[in-house]
Design an enzyme around this catalytic site. Structure first.
Site, PDB file in Angstrom:
ATOM      1  N   GLU A 154       1.490  -0.264  -5.063  1.00  8.14           N
ATOM      2  CA  GLU A 154       0.579   0.689  -5.416  1.00  8.14           C
ATOM      3  C   GLU A 154       1.458   2.002  -5.274  1.00  8.14           C
ATOM      4  O   GLU A 154       1.877   2.580  -4.392  1.00  8.14           O
ATOM      5  CB  GLU A 154      -0.305   0.977  -4.409  1.00  8.14           C
ATOM      6  N   ASP A 160       0.787  -1.278  -0.135  1.00  5.03           N
ATOM      7  CA  ASP A 160      -0.033  -0.058  -0.015  1.00  5.03           C
ATOM      8  C   ASP A 160       0.877   1.186  -0.296  1.00  5.03           C
ATOM      9  O   ASP A 160       1.826   1.334   0.707  1.00  5.03           O
ATOM     10  CB  ASP A 160      -0.832  -0.130   1.356  1.00  5.03           C
TER      11      ASP A 160
HETATM   12  C1  NOJ Z   1      -4.229   3.307  -0.746  1.00  2.03           C
HETATM   13  C2  NOJ Z   1      -5.579   2.539  -0.531  1.00  2.03           C
HETATM   14  O1  NOJ Z   1      -5.925   1.897  -1.868  1.00  2.03           O
HETATM   15  C3  NOJ Z   1      -6.662   3.258  -0.076  1.00  2.03           C
HETATM   16  O2  NOJ Z   1      -7.972   2.625  -0.254  1.00  2.03           O
HETATM   17  C4  NOJ Z   1      -6.513   3.700   1.173  1.00  2.03           C
HETATM   18  O3  NOJ Z   1      -7.465   4.749   1.809  1.00  2.03           O
HETATM   19  C5  NOJ Z   1      -5.012   4.466   1.227  1.00  2.03           C
HETATM   20  N1  NOJ Z   1      -3.966   3.710   0.597  1.00  2.03           N
HETATM   21  C6  NOJ Z   1      -4.710   4.530   2.753  1.00  2.03           C
HETATM   22  O4  NOJ Z   1      -4.212   3.129   3.164  1.00  2.03           O
END
Ligand code: NOJ
Length: 579
Positions: free
Chosen positions: A281, A237
């Site tokens: 991500e 993440d």
């Molecule tokens: C990215 C995630 O895809 C999202 O849903 C989340 O709110 C943020 N990171 C914080 O973890």
């Protein structure tokens, strides 16, 4: 790099270099066999299915999805062609950011089941030949995490330095917010601590201090724990924020990054599980992408291609393919062991932040004209089917998803064309319960109070859009998606081969050619609502026949070597060249 991986890379490189001379090719090891790829490079051709356990299937009637329910649905996923499940955060959480606010990295949220239910799920998934990946959310914790509770209580707590503090309010306290319009600041004063703490995301998600070796050690411990439980890799993440060097004086608009955190994580997971992977991500500009993969593939094996995704939506909205072609070319240079992950929709808004203002407004006008459909000044909070509307365009989008140079990722419910609920806050609009059947609560739960409302009204209500109905209709989206999944399995060239965008002499047609171990594919898509003619100049020596993989018809290429294909409105064809 380990010898087998090195050999596979060299083999891949060999297959990418079409002009390799005899003597040169003698120097490289033989090209890897499909079995090799099945093992070490499995992620190049898998289909990832993204699941939020809480809204997938409830097994005990309390209105909340759980691991037992998910386990019961493994057959469905297998039949769909899923190779890997990516689990959204499932650990104990106050659930203020749909689980991305974790309060215990080593547990299973009791609402979703017990640790034994989790183990059983992994075991049964593996028995079906399905790998399981999970979110690794170590950029931040919930403010309810015991580490933060202790950190804010006492300056001499060992956990104090696990977070990022400032005595005075930093100058740029309200710059660089990830959720503009909803989030007010990235530094918030904590009365108990008497200091400001840093949070890139919501104020209930304090950032961990990754510069602290103890935090890095803890991250490795977390990773090890879940690898030992059987997970095959991690969707990491918020990577750019995870590795940013944040302190009281840093500039949140121009942060520096510490990429060796990823390198060490990569090495660590591979020591413990040779074929485990990191899927990052990171919505970054192509000019910045290299260190995320690492020059020699030593960082993330995979990253979501957010850049291509935004240009894909631009092409779907305007029928113009030039910027998508450019985006594909700009993101092309990645290490041989690396792979992009492509998606149509994920659990967040479609982020259009990297388009120009005029490009973004064209996508808004077509797919999200109402301001209630837009979010954070950059994106659209709708599901794919209501946004695209025309079933031909949706089908085109799925054909693209499975054939772009990447590994496809599907968000649960997209395979049946689920709709969104714009009455829900922010991104919850696209996170409603899975629609299994026409039974009460869409077959998601027999309970009375749902964790989130099931979509029950309108054209996307569960009586119209559900798995059971689509299963018995061979022309349904569900059946088309599983046909694409099967087709993709027959085309290893896409994940493993060298590729190039062909010049089709049409602004509306995208054609990509793949070559791998003497096999050639050409996949053509017409983004226009009008029929198009396009030129395919892809024949190689001895390969003068184009076999349409969708209907098995073949066409011979004439003496010019150029084949003129006729494509209907939003038409597409997957060709294999043969002699
Ligand atoms: C990215 C995630 O895809 C999202 O849903 C989340 O709110 C943020 N990171 C914080 O973890």
């Amino acid at each position: 790099m380990k010898p087998l991986i090195l050999m596979l890379c060299l083999g891949l490189l060999a297959s990418c270099q079409q002009n390799t001379s005899e003597t040169e090719s003698e120097k490289v090891p033989p090209a890897p066999t499909p079995t090799d790829f099945m093992n070490e490079l499995w992620y190049k051709n898998t289909l990832i299915y993204s699941v939020d356990v809480e809204v997938f299937q409830d097994s005990d009637g309390n209105g909340i999805g759980d691991f037992t329910g998910l386990t019961q649905r493994l057959d469905y996923l297998k039949q769909l062609g899923v190779g890997t499940i990516w689990l959204a955060p499932f650990q104990p959480t106050p659930n203020r950011d749909d689980g991305y606010d974790i309060a215990d990295f080593y547990g299973v949220d009791p609402n979703l089941g017990t640790p034994q239910d989790f183990d059983k799920f992994i075991r049964q998934a593996n028995q079906q030949g399905i790998r399981v990946m999970m979110d690794l959310v170590t950029n931040h914790t919930s403010d309810q995490h015991p580490w933060f509770r202790q950190a804010r209580q006492r300056t001499d707590s060992p956990y104090r330095s696990w977070y990022v503090w400032a005595k005075e309010r930093p100058e740029k306290w309200n710059k660089g917010m990830v959720f503009p319009g909803v989030q007010q600041a990235i530094w918030t004063f904590d009365k108990q601590a008497g200091e400001y703490y840093y949070h890139r995301f919501y104020d209930f998600q304090p950032d961990l201090n990754m510069q602290n070796p103890a935090v890095q050690r803890e991250m490795r411990k977390i990773v090890r724990y879940w690898l030992d439980k059987g997970v095959a890799g991690f969707r990491v993440d918020a990577v750019p924020f995870l590795i940013e060097i944040a302190d009281a004086n840093f500039d949140p608009e121009k942060p520096s990054h510490q990429f060796d955190i990823i390198t060490q994580l990569h090495q660590y997971i591979q020591w413990h599980k040779r074929d485990a992977i990191l899927l990052g991500e990171a919505n970054v500009d192509p000019k910045e992408q290299e260190p995320y993969f690492g020059k020699d593939g030593q960082n993330m094996q995979m990253m979501f291609n957010f850049f291509a995704n935004q240009h894909l939506f631009y092409a779907l909205a305007t029928a113009e393919t030039a910027s998508l072609k450019k985006a594909l070319n700009e993101t092309k240079a990645i290490p041989p062991t690396a792979q992009w992950a492509q998606f149509l929709r994920n659990h967040d808004e479609i982020d259009l932040g990297r388009l120009s203002d005029s490009e973004r407004s064209k996508v808004y006008a077509k797919f999200g004209p109402d301001t209630t459909m837009q979010l954070y000044d950059r994106g659209i909070r709708r599901r794919l089917a209501p946004m695209l509307g025309d079933p031909r365009l949706i089908e085109l989008a799925y054909s693209l998803l499975f054939s772009l140079p990447s590994m496809p990722v599907i968000r649960y419910g997209e395979e049946i064309g689920m709709g969104d609920d714009l009455t829900l806050q922010e991104r919850l609009s696209v996170r409603t319960p899975m629609q299994w059947s026409t039974s009460t609560n869409a077959g998601f739960s027999t309970g009375t109070k749902m964790v989130r409302p099931v979509i029950s009204q309108g054209p996307y209500g569960y009586s119209k859009v559900n798995v059971a109905t689509q299963r018995s209709d061979s022309a349904s989206l569900l059946n088309r998606v599983s046909r694409f999944a099967r087709l993709r399995k027959q085309c290893p060239e896409i994940g493993l081969g060298a590729w190039k965008v062909l010049d089709t002499k049409s602004d509306h047609v995208l054609a990509i050619q793949y070559n791998w171990q003497g096999r050639t594919l050409v996949i053509v898509h017409n983004f226009s609502p009008e029929p198009q003619q396009c030129a395919i100049n892809a024949t190689t020596k001895g390969q003068r026949k184009l076999v349409n993989l969708l209907d098995n018809q073949s066409s011979a290429v004439g003496a010019t070597g150029i084949y003129t294909a006729q494509l209907p409105a939003y038409g597409y064809t997957w060709y294999r060249l043969s002699s």
